[in-house]
Design a protein around this motif. Structure first.
Motif, PDB file in Angstrom:
ATOM      1  N   SER A 173       0.826  -1.208   0.000  1.00 44.38           N
ATOM      2  CA  SER A 173       0.000   0.000   0.000  1.00 44.38           C
ATOM      3  C   SER A 173       0.862   1.261   0.000  1.00 44.38           C
ATOM      4  CB  SER A 173      -0.914  -0.012   1.234  1.00 44.38           C
ATOM      5  OG  SER A 173      -1.485   1.236   1.469  1.00 44.38           O
ATOM      6  N   ARG A 174       1.907   1.284   0.826  1.00 48.31           N
ATOM      7  CA  ARG A 174       2.787   2.448   0.898  1.00 48.31           C
ATOM      8  C   ARG A 174       3.572   2.638  -0.402  1.00 48.31           C
ATOM      9  NH1 ARG A 174       0.230   5.176   3.047  1.00 48.31           N
ATOM     10  NH2 ARG A 174       1.880   6.717   2.884  1.00 48.31           N
ATOM     11  N   LYS A 175       3.963   1.519  -1.053  1.00 47.61           N
ATOM     12  CA  LYS A 175       4.676   1.607  -2.334  1.00 47.61           C
ATOM     13  C   LYS A 175       3.790   2.226  -3.410  1.00 47.61           C
ATOM     14  CE  LYS A 175       8.108  -2.130  -2.014  1.00 47.61           C
ATOM     15  NZ  LYS A 175       8.390  -3.531  -2.411  1.00 47.61           N
ATOM     16  N   VAL A 176       2.524   1.823  -3.427  1.00 39.69           N
ATOM     17  CA  VAL A 176       1.571   2.375  -4.399  1.00 39.69           C
ATOM     18  C   VAL A 176       1.446   3.881  -4.182  1.00 39.69           C
ATOM     19  CG1 VAL A 176      -0.869   2.438  -5.060  1.00 39.69           C
ATOM     20  CG2 VAL A 176       0.268   0.233  -4.731  1.00 39.69           C
ATOM     21  N   ALA A 177       1.292   4.295  -2.915  1.00 37.10           N
ATOM     22  CA  ALA A 177       1.176   5.722  -2.602  1.00 37.10           C
ATOM     23  C   ALA A 177       2.441   6.469  -3.019  1.00 37.10           C
ATOM     24  CB  ALA A 177       0.903   5.912  -1.108  1.00 37.10           C
ATOM     25  N   GLY A 178       3.595   5.884  -2.724  1.00 37.69           N
ATOM     26  CA  GLY A 178       4.877   6.512  -3.068  1.00 37.69           C
ATOM     27  C   GLY A 178       5.053   6.685  -4.557  1.00 37.69           C
ATOM     28  N   GLN A 179       4.638   5.676  -5.314  1.00 35.41           N
ATOM     29  CA  GLN A 179       4.752   5.729  -6.776  1.00 35.41           C
ATOM     30  C   GLN A 179       3.929   6.886  -7.336  1.00 35.41           C
ATOM     31  OE1 GLN A 179       3.816   1.996  -8.714  1.00 35.41           O
ATOM     32  NE2 GLN A 179       3.441   2.981 -10.672  1.00 35.41           N
ATOM     33  N   LEU A 180       2.720   7.056  -6.813  1.00 36.09           N
ATOM     34  CA  LEU A 180       1.849   8.105  -7.327  1.00 36.09           C
ATOM     35  C   LEU A 180       2.301   9.488  -6.885  1.00 36.09           C
ATOM     36  CD1 LEU A 180      -1.523   6.243  -7.025  1.00 36.09           C
ATOM     37  CD2 LEU A 180      -0.527   7.123  -9.112  1.00 36.09           C
ATOM     38  N   SER A 181       2.813   9.600  -5.658  1.00 31.96           N
ATOM     39  CA  SER A 181       3.321  10.883  -5.191  1.00 31.96           C
ATOM     40  C   SER A 181       4.512  11.316  -6.052  1.00 31.96           C
ATOM     41  CB  SER A 181       3.746  10.791  -3.723  1.00 31.96           C
ATOM     42  OG  SER A 181       4.131  12.054  -3.229  1.00 31.96           O
ATOM     43  N   GLY A 182       5.377  10.352  -6.393  1.00 31.93           N
ATOM     44  CA  GLY A 182       6.494  10.628  -7.297  1.00 31.93           C
ATOM     45  C   GLY A 182       6.011  11.050  -8.672  1.00 31.93           C
ATOM     46  N   GLY A 183       4.887  10.461  -9.096  1.00 30.65           N
ATOM     47  CA  GLY A 183       4.294  10.817 -10.387  1.00 30.65           C
ATOM     48  C   GLY A 183       3.827  12.260 -10.423  1.00 30.65           C
ATOM     49  N   VAL A 184       3.251  12.725  -9.304  1.00 33.38           N
ATOM     50  CA  VAL A 184       2.802  14.118  -9.213  1.00 33.38           C
ATOM     51  C   VAL A 184       3.999  15.061  -9.324  1.00 33.38           C
ATOM     52  CG1 VAL A 184       1.779  15.857  -7.687  1.00 33.38           C
ATOM     53  CG2 VAL A 184       0.714  13.606  -7.898  1.00 33.38           C
ATOM     54  N   LYS A 185       5.088  14.707  -8.646  1.00 36.55           N
ATOM     55  CA  LYS A 185       6.313  15.521  -8.712  1.00 36.55           C
ATOM     56  C   LYS A 185       6.770  15.659 -10.160  1.00 36.55           C
ATOM     57  CE  LYS A 185      11.025  15.780  -6.842  1.00 36.55           C
ATOM     58  NZ  LYS A 185      12.043  15.104  -5.990  1.00 36.55           N
ATOM     59  N   GLY A 186       6.749  14.537 -10.898  1.00 39.13           N
ATOM     60  CA  GLY A 186       7.158  14.543 -12.300  1.00 39.13           C
ATOM     61  C   GLY A 186       6.246  15.395 -13.167  1.00 39.13           C
ATOM     62  N   LEU A 187       4.942  15.330 -12.908  1.00 34.46           N
ATOM     63  CA  LEU A 187       3.977  16.113 -13.689  1.00 34.46           C
ATOM     64  C   LEU A 187       4.169  17.612 -13.469  1.00 34.46           C
ATOM     65  CD1 LEU A 187       0.713  14.019 -13.175  1.00 34.46           C
ATOM     66  CD2 LEU A 187       1.872  14.423 -15.356  1.00 34.46           C
ATOM     67  N   LEU A 188       4.388  18.001 -12.205  1.00 32.60           N
ATOM     68  CA  LEU A 188       4.591  19.419 -11.909  1.00 32.60           C
ATOM     69  C   LEU A 188       5.871  19.937 -12.572  1.00 32.60           C
ATOM     70  CD1 LEU A 188       3.504  19.341  -8.165  1.00 32.60           C
ATOM     71  CD2 LEU A 188       2.307  20.548 -10.011  1.00 32.60           C
ATOM     72  N   LYS A 189       6.910  19.116 -12.540  1.00 30.47           N
ATOM     73  CA  LYS A 189       8.184  19.497 -13.169  1.00 30.47           C
ATOM     74  C   LYS A 189       8.015  19.634 -14.689  1.00 30.47           C
ATOM     75  CE  LYS A 189      13.054  18.145 -13.463  1.00 30.47           C
ATOM     76  NZ  LYS A 189      14.055  17.106 -13.123  1.00 30.47           N
ATOM     77  N   LYS A 190       7.331  18.650 -15.285  1.00 31.50           N
ATOM     78  CA  LYS A 190       7.094  18.652 -16.733  1.00 31.50           C
ATOM     79  C   LYS A 190       6.342  19.912 -17.173  1.00 31.50           C
ATOM     80  CE  LYS A 190       4.171  16.191 -20.026  1.00 31.50           C
ATOM     81  NZ  LYS A 190       3.142  15.148 -20.134  1.00 31.50           N
ATOM     82  N   ASN A 191       5.431  20.372 -16.313  1.00 32.02           N
ATOM     83  CA  ASN A 191       4.625  21.551 -16.649  1.00 32.02           C
ATOM     84  C   ASN A 191       5.245  22.864 -16.165  1.00 32.02           C
ATOM     85  OD1 ASN A 191       1.836  20.773 -17.935  1.00 32.02           O
ATOM     86  ND2 ASN A 191       2.308  19.160 -16.451  1.00 32.02           N
ATOM     87  N   LYS A 192       6.502  22.761 -15.667  1.00 33.98           N
ATOM     88  CA  LYS A 192       7.263  23.949 -15.247  1.00 33.98           C
ATOM     89  C   LYS A 192       6.569  24.739 -14.128  1.00 33.98           C
ATOM     90  CE  LYS A 192       9.720  24.485 -19.654  1.00 33.98           C
ATOM     91  NZ  LYS A 192       9.296  23.203 -20.212  1.00 33.98           N
TER      92      LYS A 192
END
Length: 464
Positions: free
Chosen positions: A88-107
């Motif tokens: 469960s924690r790995k799933v949450a961590g993966q998605l939180s990392g995904g949000v970080k990537g999306l924000l970076k991609k969108n500057k």
């Protein structure tokens, strides 16, 4: 040092905040988002996502226990709670990392720290490196909410838990008390009960899942009791006596107080908005019962200051927050905006069986003065449900008898959290009963029950 200027500043990077920030960036705005804890907010890290990961594990475990029904063999079935939680924690961590990537991609500029609003259009952020000053004509509050704690029932993380402790438990409950039967309470009750905890649910209202249609609540109660849960309605936990290894709950029902021992208590009695220490009162923001008062466009009444998601009140749902965030970003960029109407937003509860609904309950539709037609169809009448081994469920639809408008849809059973979107789209497109009559639903699917429920409302049902 001069304050850094942005077109839009978002405080909070949950499902409202980060989505709003991305949408603003897409529209060419210079955007900053401030987060004090985890990107993705409570939903991704300590709410919607990790709970669904836990519930998936309990669902698979439940199916393993039923292996013989399906002609399969599974011996020595068991589970490791630590491994379940780790997944469960790995799933949450993966998605939180995904949000970080999306924000970076969108500057989008991400600033990790604690924000306050010292004046209109100004934001002060306390970070690990010091204090940063920002300014913008458009500021969005997306600070979310946290678990409500009642006096005397406060969590201690050992024997009395909030949802956070329940997601990362110090032990497996043997005898569990869940206070509150809303979505959060009933999901944890379902998870721990499936894994073998002797589970009692206490609800102060006259039925479990009190925001749902009465027929759905009644069906759910019957299923929960069949699964071994004890359900106490019109009941209130007055006091918790804590001692080594146990908690004695004083539960009042019908004017009498009963003392019952448990080894674990989960308190799920609602949420309070994160409105403190932001400087909102000094700005003239109206706060009602820990929530910021807004109009239909999420405006606070203070020029250029908006509030979205849980901080702005019910329904407390991630998808509502996201859509409000997009709406506000569109408005700031000068685009036409359409308010998010609460009665068009689906609610989903991932207990076993699942519950999903959109629009008015039967009681609410009558209260609003509609002349209604109601259709119902049981899972036992559907071939796919029987083939899946999931014959327990119900779909209920409510129509305006005069216009044929779909006023509400309410479901309980396997995969209804996925099915509900069909009715959500129907309501958005102002579908009538005629449109639904003429829609061809694929066979064999659970969705056929949606068709049959509509047909039943107008005395045209085929398979019942």
């Amino acid at each position: 040092m001069a304050a850094k200027t942005y077109d839009m500043i978002v405080i909070g990077a949950g499902p409202g905040g980060y989505v709003s920030a991305i949408r603003g960036a897409q529209l060419g705005l210079k955007v900053a988002v401030i987060e004090r804890e985890n990107l993705g907010g409570i939903c991704l890290n300590w709410g919607c996502i990790p709970t669904k990961a836990l519930l998936r594990s309990s669902e698979v475990f439940h199916l393993m226990e039923r292996a013989k029904e399906f002609g399969l063999k599974a011996d020595n079935i068991g589970y490791d709670l630590n491994d379940v939680v780790t997944r469960s924690r790995k799933v949450a961590g993966q998605l939180s990392g995904g949000v970080k990537g999306l924000l970076k991609k969108n500057k989008v500029d991400v600033i990790m720290g604690e924000a306050t609003l010292p004046a209109k259009g100004k934001v002060s952020v306390t970070t690990a490196k010091g204090v940063e000053q920002l300014q913008s004509a458009n500021i969005i509050l997306a600070t979310g909410a946290r678990a409500r704690e009642l006096p005397g029932l406060e969590a201690d993380g050992k024997r009395v838990w909030t949802y956070r402790h329940a997601l990362n438990p110090p032990h497996m409950p043997k005898k569990l008390l869940v206070i509150g039967s809303g979505a959060i309470g009933i999901e944890f009750a379902s998870f721990y009960n499936t894994l073998g905890a002797d589970t009692t649910v206490v609800e102060v209202m006259d039925r479990v899942l009190p925001v749902e249609d009465a027929d759905i609540s009644a069906f759910a109660k019957k299923q929960f009791k069949k699964q071994g849960m004890t359900i106490m309605e019109k009941a209130m936990v007055k006091q918790l006596d804590r001692s080594e290894g146990k908690v004695t709950a004083h539960i009042e029902t019908g004017g009498k107080v009963e003392k019952i021992d448990f080894d674990t208590v989960i308190s799920a009695v609602g949420i309070v908005g994160n409105v403190e220490n932001l400087g909102l009162e000094a700005l003239g923001v109206t706060i009602d019962r820990t929530h910021v008062v807004t109009d239909a466009y999420c405006r606070t009444g203070v020029d250029g200051l908006y509030a979205i998601g849980d901080i702005a009140g019910a329904p407390w749902l991630a998808h509502k927050a996201s859509h409000e965030g997009v709406m506000v970003a569109d408005m700031i960029a000068g685009l036409a905006a359409h308010p998010v109407k609460p009665e068009t937003i689906a609610g989903c509860t991932y207990c076993h069986p699942q519950v999903a609904s959109v629009g008015y309950t039967e009681a609410k539709a009558k209260e609003l003065g509609f002349d209604i037609k109601v259709g119902k169809f049981p899972f036992i009448g559907n071939g796919k449900a029987i083939a899946l081994g999931e014959p327990e469920g119900l779909i209920k639809t409510i129509f305006d008898a005069k216009t044929g408008e779909l006023l509400g849809a309410h479901m309980i059973g396997a995969e209804v959290t996925e099915l509900i979107q069909g009715y959500v789209i129907g309501r958005k497109l102002e579908t009538t009963e005629e449109d639904l009559f003429e829609t061809v639903f694929p066979h064999p699917t659970l969705s056929e029950m949606m068709h049959e429920s509509v047909l039943d409302a107008f005395d045209r049902v085929i398979h019942m």
